[in-house]
Design a protein around this motif. Structure first.
Motif, mmCIF file in Angstrom:
data_model
loop_
_atom_site.group_PDB
_atom_site.id
_atom_site.type_symbol
_atom_site.label_atom_id
_atom_site.label_comp_id
_atom_site.label_asym_id
_atom_site.label_seq_id
_atom_site.Cartn_x
_atom_site.Cartn_y
_atom_site.Cartn_z
ATOM 1 N N ALA A 180 14.586 11.526 2.687
ATOM 2 C CA ALA A 180 13.999 10.192 2.584
ATOM 3 C C ALA A 180 14.592 9.251 3.615
ATOM 4 C CB ALA A 180 14.195 9.643 1.169
ATOM 5 N N VAL A 181 15.907 9.308 3.796
ATOM 6 C CA VAL A 181 16.554 8.451 4.801
ATOM 7 C C VAL A 181 16.081 8.821 6.205
ATOM 8 C CG1 VAL A 181 18.750 7.834 5.865
ATOM 9 C CG2 VAL A 181 18.571 7.988 3.371
ATOM 10 N N HIS A 182 16.022 10.109 6.471
ATOM 11 C CA HIS A 182 15.574 10.568 7.792
ATOM 12 C C HIS A 182 14.153 10.106 8.095
ATOM 13 C CE1 HIS A 182 14.838 13.238 11.209
ATOM 14 N NE2 HIS A 182 13.740 13.658 10.580
ATOM 15 N N LEU A 183 13.262 10.235 7.136
ATOM 16 C CA LEU A 183 11.871 9.856 7.360
ATOM 17 C C LEU A 183 11.720 8.344 7.474
ATOM 18 C CD1 LEU A 183 10.037 12.346 4.968
ATOM 19 C CD2 LEU A 183 10.356 12.509 7.452
ATOM 20 N N ALA A 184 12.499 7.599 6.715
ATOM 21 C CA ALA A 184 12.444 6.137 6.825
ATOM 22 C C ALA A 184 12.906 5.682 8.207
ATOM 23 C CB ALA A 184 13.289 5.493 5.730
ATOM 24 N N GLN A 185 13.961 6.307 8.711
ATOM 25 C CA GLN A 185 14.440 5.950 10.053
ATOM 26 C C GLN A 185 13.413 6.307 11.110
ATOM 27 O OE1 GLN A 185 18.177 8.118 10.156
ATOM 28 N NE2 GLN A 185 19.343 6.324 9.471
ATOM 29 N N TRP A 186 12.790 7.479 10.980
ATOM 30 C CA TRP A 186 11.783 7.867 11.980
ATOM 31 C C TRP A 186 10.601 6.912 11.945
ATOM 32 C CZ3 TRP A 186 6.763 9.002 12.708
ATOM 33 C CH2 TRP A 186 6.417 9.664 13.887
ATOM 34 N N PHE A 187 10.158 6.551 10.758
ATOM 35 C CA PHE A 187 9.031 5.630 10.639
ATOM 36 C C PHE A 187 9.372 4.281 11.280
ATOM 37 C CE2 PHE A 187 6.221 2.575 8.775
ATOM 38 C CZ PHE A 187 5.054 3.257 8.477
ATOM 39 N N ILE B 10 0.854 -1.176 0.000
ATOM 40 C CA ILE B 10 0.000 0.000 0.000
ATOM 41 C C ILE B 10 0.894 1.230 0.000
ATOM 42 C CG2 ILE B 10 -1.908 -1.143 1.183
ATOM 43 C CD1 ILE B 10 -1.060 0.369 3.736
ATOM 44 N N VAL B 11 0.367 2.315 -0.517
ATOM 45 C CA VAL B 11 1.122 3.568 -0.590
ATOM 46 C C VAL B 11 0.252 4.681 -0.014
ATOM 47 C CG1 VAL B 11 2.304 5.218 -2.068
ATOM 48 C CG2 VAL B 11 2.345 2.778 -2.649
ATOM 49 N N LYS B 12 0.803 5.426 0.911
ATOM 50 C CA LYS B 12 0.128 6.572 1.501
ATOM 51 C C LYS B 12 0.931 7.822 1.189
ATOM 52 C CE LYS B 12 -2.728 8.849 4.242
ATOM 53 N NZ LYS B 12 -4.134 9.088 3.874
ATOM 54 N N ARG B 13 0.244 8.842 0.662
ATOM 55 C CA ARG B 13 0.923 10.057 0.246
ATOM 56 C C ARG B 13 0.666 11.189 1.227
ATOM 57 N NH1 ARG B 13 -0.193 11.562 -5.778
ATOM 58 N NH2 ARG B 13 1.060 9.659 -5.985
ATOM 59 N N PHE B 14 1.738 11.902 1.581
ATOM 60 C CA PHE B 14 1.672 13.064 2.457
ATOM 61 C C PHE B 14 2.341 14.238 1.731
ATOM 62 C CE2 PHE B 14 1.986 9.234 4.975
ATOM 63 C CZ PHE B 14 1.009 9.370 5.947
ATOM 64 N N SER B 15 2.190 15.422 2.302
ATOM 65 C CA SER B 15 2.857 16.596 1.740
ATOM 66 C C SER B 15 3.155 17.597 2.856
ATOM 67 C CB SER B 15 2.003 17.247 0.645
ATOM 68 O OG SER B 15 0.826 17.800 1.186
ATOM 69 N N TYR C 54 3.951 13.871 12.449
ATOM 70 C CA TYR C 54 5.362 14.249 12.586
ATOM 71 C C TYR C 54 5.769 15.251 11.506
ATOM 72 C CZ TYR C 54 10.436 13.934 12.387
ATOM 73 O OH TYR C 54 11.766 14.243 12.351
ATOM 74 N N LEU C 55 5.301 15.034 10.283
ATOM 75 C CA LEU C 55 5.627 15.961 9.204
ATOM 76 C C LEU C 55 5.078 17.355 9.491
ATOM 77 C CD1 LEU C 55 4.943 13.754 6.043
ATOM 78 C CD2 LEU C 55 7.135 14.203 7.158
ATOM 79 N N LYS C 56 3.848 17.435 9.960
ATOM 80 C CA LYS C 56 3.234 18.735 10.227
ATOM 81 C C LYS C 56 3.909 19.463 11.374
ATOM 82 C CE LYS C 56 -1.362 17.451 8.537
ATOM 83 N NZ LYS C 56 -2.804 17.282 8.904
ATOM 84 N N GLU C 57 4.280 18.742 12.400
ATOM 85 C CA GLU C 57 4.819 19.374 13.600
ATOM 86 C C GLU C 57 6.305 19.704 13.494
ATOM 87 O OE1 GLU C 57 3.938 16.744 16.781
ATOM 88 O OE2 GLU C 57 1.749 16.910 16.552
ATOM 89 N N ASN C 58 7.056 18.967 12.680
ATOM 90 C CA ASN C 58 8.508 19.127 12.690
ATOM 91 C C ASN C 58 9.123 19.594 11.373
ATOM 92 O OD1 ASN C 58 9.442 17.749 15.460
ATOM 93 N ND2 ASN C 58 7.798 16.514 14.594
ATOM 94 N N LEU C 59 8.428 19.397 10.244
ATOM 95 C CA LEU C 59 9.019 19.774 8.968
ATOM 96 C C LEU C 59 8.210 20.821 8.218
ATOM 97 C CD1 LEU C 59 10.382 16.945 9.607
ATOM 98 C CD2 LEU C 59 10.593 16.683 7.143
ATOM 99 N N ASP C 60 6.910 20.866 8.420
ATOM 100 C CA ASP C 60 6.066 21.760 7.642
ATOM 101 C C ASP C 60 6.358 23.224 7.978
ATOM 102 O OD1 ASP C 60 3.947 22.227 5.755
ATOM 103 O OD2 ASP C 60 2.696 22.794 7.459
#
Length: 214
Positions: free
Chosen positions: A175-182, A86-91, A151-157
């Motif tokens: 991409a590496v950072h987000l993969a590690q956090w996930f 499955i693929v989930k898209r964020f922005s 996490y994206l909204k609170e720390n990167l947006d």
């Protein structure tokens, strides 16, 4: 029995029983065949035709009738050698700039457009896979990925990524950072396994970080 109107068709009039319908504001009734009614029952059910149809027998769309047609929900086993994803898209929106320091061996050449402070609407795709489905047939319920979006909204947006990441904020590093956090914060709470993360700065270019096969 009264004759059916011409728009229904004589061949349909000879098939099955008839159903009486009455247009809104009309004085008379018109007869249509059961087959014609079944053919347009979705329009009548949702009221798109403007007619009220009165038919004998049980109504269409009853919950018990639908349950008998659908049957109990059961898992579909995934054959050996196959995996479902499955693929989930964020922005999120953020700014960054890359170094042009002449003392930095990895810096870009002076005057490179990426050395100027600029921003992107980042698109992030999380790919989760599994060799077996759970529940009614899920790899992972999409709602279980909500902490990643938070996490994206609170720390990167709407932030400068140079102040968030300890390395150059390229798409690859993001991409590496987000993969590690996930993997550290979401992976244990879901049945599926993180397969990879894709980060796009523009619609036509992206970077991917794929996890090693188990």
């Amino acid at each position: 029995m009264r004759a059916c109107p011409k728009e229904v068709g004589d061949d349909r009039c000879r098939l099955g029983s008839t159903v009486r319908r009455k247009p809104k504001g009309a004085k008379g009734h018109r007869l249509i065949t059961r087959r014609h009614y079944r053919h347009r029952r979705s329009l009548y059910r949702h009221g798109e035709s403007g007619f009220k149809v009165k038919a004998s027998g049980p109504p269409y769309g009853r919950a018990d009738d639908l349950q008998r047609k659908v049957g109990p929900m059961a898992e579909l086993p995934v054959p050996d050698g196959m995996r479902c994803r499955i693929v989930k898209r964020f922005s999120f929106d953020a700014a960054h700039q890359l170094s042009s320091d002449p003392d930095d061996p990895h810096a870009l050449k002076p005057g490179h457009k990426c050395t100027r402070l600029h921003g992107h609407t980042y698109r992030v795709e999380v790919i989760v896979e599994a060799a077996a489905l759970t529940g009614p047939g899920f790899v992972t319920e999409f709602g279980a990925l909500a902490p990643f979006g938070d996490y994206l909204k609170e720390n990167l947006d709407h932030r400068c990524l140079n102040e968030v990441l300890p390395v150059a904020p390229t798409s690859e590093h993001v991409a590496v950072h987000l993969a590690q956090w996930f993997a550290e914060h979401v992976q244990e709470g879901i049945p599926g396994r993180l397969a990879g993360v894709r980060v796009s700065e523009t619609p036509g270019a992206w970077a991917e970080c794929w996890m090693a096969a188990p």
